[in-house]
Design a protein around this motif. Structure first.
Motif, short mmCIF file in Angstrom:
data_model
loop_
_atom_site.label_atom_id
_atom_site.label_comp_id
_atom_site.label_asym_id
_atom_site.label_seq_id
_atom_site.Cartn_x
_atom_site.Cartn_y
_atom_site.Cartn_z
N VAL A 5 0.86 -1.19 0.00
CA VAL A 5 0.00 0.00 0.00
C VAL A 5 0.89 1.23 0.00
O VAL A 5 1.73 1.40 0.88
CB VAL A 5 -0.94 0.03 1.23
N ALA A 6 0.68 2.08 -0.99
CA ALA A 6 1.43 3.34 -1.10
C ALA A 6 0.45 4.50 -0.97
O ALA A 6 -0.61 4.50 -1.60
CB ALA A 6 2.16 3.42 -2.44
N ALA A 22 2.24 -0.57 -14.60
CA ALA A 22 1.76 -1.25 -15.81
C ALA A 22 2.88 -1.39 -16.83
O ALA A 22 3.03 -2.44 -17.47
CB ALA A 22 0.59 -0.48 -16.40
N GLU A 23 3.69 -0.33 -16.99
CA GLU A 23 4.80 -0.37 -17.95
C GLU A 23 5.86 -1.39 -17.56
O GLU A 23 6.57 -1.92 -18.41
CB GLU A 23 5.43 1.02 -18.08
N ALA A 31 -3.84 -4.67 -9.03
CA ALA A 31 -3.54 -3.32 -8.54
C ALA A 31 -4.79 -2.47 -8.58
O ALA A 31 -5.69 -2.70 -9.39
CB ALA A 31 -2.45 -2.69 -9.40
N ALA A 32 -4.86 -1.50 -7.68
CA ALA A 32 -6.03 -0.60 -7.64
C ALA A 32 -5.60 0.75 -7.10
O ALA A 32 -4.69 0.85 -6.27
CB ALA A 32 -7.11 -1.20 -6.75
N ILE A 33 -6.30 1.78 -7.59
CA ILE A 33 -6.13 3.12 -7.04
C ILE A 33 -7.36 3.41 -6.21
O ILE A 33 -8.49 3.22 -6.67
CB ILE A 33 -5.99 4.19 -8.15
N LYS A 141 -1.39 -6.27 -5.07
CA LYS A 141 -1.49 -7.59 -4.45
C LYS A 141 -0.75 -8.58 -5.33
O LYS A 141 -0.95 -8.60 -6.55
CB LYS A 141 -2.97 -7.94 -4.34
N GLY A 142 0.11 -9.39 -4.74
CA GLY A 142 0.83 -10.39 -5.52
C GLY A 142 1.80 -11.19 -4.68
O GLY A 142 1.82 -11.10 -3.46
N SER A 143 2.63 -11.95 -5.37
CA SER A 143 3.63 -12.77 -4.69
C SER A 143 4.70 -11.86 -4.10
O SER A 143 4.76 -10.66 -4.38
CB SER A 143 4.26 -13.75 -5.67
N GLU A 144 5.58 -12.45 -3.30
CA GLU A 144 6.63 -11.66 -2.67
C GLU A 144 7.55 -11.02 -3.71
O GLU A 144 7.94 -9.85 -3.58
CB GLU A 144 7.43 -12.54 -1.71
#
Length: 168
Positions: A5-6, A22-23, A31-33, A141-144
Motif C-alpha cells: 500500500v502506497a 503497468a509499464e 492493482a487498484a487506485i 497484491k501479488g507474490s513476494e
C-alpha cells in the motif's frame, strides 16, 4: 499473498505511479487506485471499524441476552430473593431474568462493540483518514517477488507511506 500500500499526495502522482507499474509488466488486475474518482475504501474492502464493531456487538447479543436471562432467572431461583414484593414470587424471578438479559445486552454492547472497535482495525483507520484528506492509495497484491518489484517502482514517486503486508 502479499499486499503493498502506497499513500500518494495527489491524483497525478497516483496515476503516474499506476502507469509505471503497468509499464513494468506487473499484473494490473491485482492493482487498484483508491481515492476520489477511483474506488472508495468500502468498494475495495477496507472495512469501517465502526461497522465491524456493530456487527460483532449484534452477533454477541444473540447469545449473551438469552444467557443473561437464564443466569438472572437462575440466580433469582437459587437465592429466592423477594426484591419486589409487589411482583410476587414468579414476578421476582421474571424480573431477575429480565435484569440478567439487560446485563447481557450491555455486555454485548461494551465488549463486542468496544473490543471490536479498538482491535482488529490495524491500519484501516489511518488509510481511511488519508483518503478523507484527499490523498490517494495504490494497493498492489501479488507474490513476494512481485511486491518487491512494485516496491522499487513506487519508491521512485516518493510516497508519504509505503507499507507491505503479508497474508498468513
Amino acid at each position: 499473498m502479499n499486499y503493498l500500500v502506497a499513500v500518494l499526495r495527489d491524483r497525478s502522482q497516483a496515476e503516474a505511479a499506476f502507469s509505471a507499474l503497468a509499464e513494468a509488466g506487473l499484473p494490473m488486475a491485482e492493482a487498484a487506485i483508491l481515492g476520489q474518482g477511483y474506488k472508495s475504501a468500502d468498494e475495495y474492502g477496507l472495512l469501517d471499524p465502526k461497522e465491524r464493531a456493530g456487527r460483532l456487538a449484534k452477533l454477541m447479543s444473540f447469545w449473551l441476552i438469552p444467557f443473561g436471562f437464564l443466569a438472572g432467572l437462575t440466580f433469582s431461583l437459587i437465592t429466592n430473593l423477594n426484591t419486589f414484593s409487589w411482583a410476587g414470587e414468579i414476578g421476582n424471578h421474571v424480573i431477575g431474568g429480565l435484569l440478567g438479559a439487560v446485563s447481557g445486552a450491555l455486555g454485548s454492547f461494551f465488549v463486542g462493540g468496544g473490543v471490536g472497535l479498538t482491535s482488529g482495525s490495524g491500519d484501516v483507520i489511518p488509510y481511511r483518514n488519508r483518503l478523507k484528506e484527499g490523498k490517494y492509495l495504490i494497493v498492489f497484491k501479488g507474490s513476494e517477488a512481485l511486491t518487491r518489484k512494485a516496491t522499487g517502482i513506487l519508491r521512485q514517486f516518493k510516497p508519504e507511506n509505503l507499507q507491505g503486508y503479508s497474508e498468513a
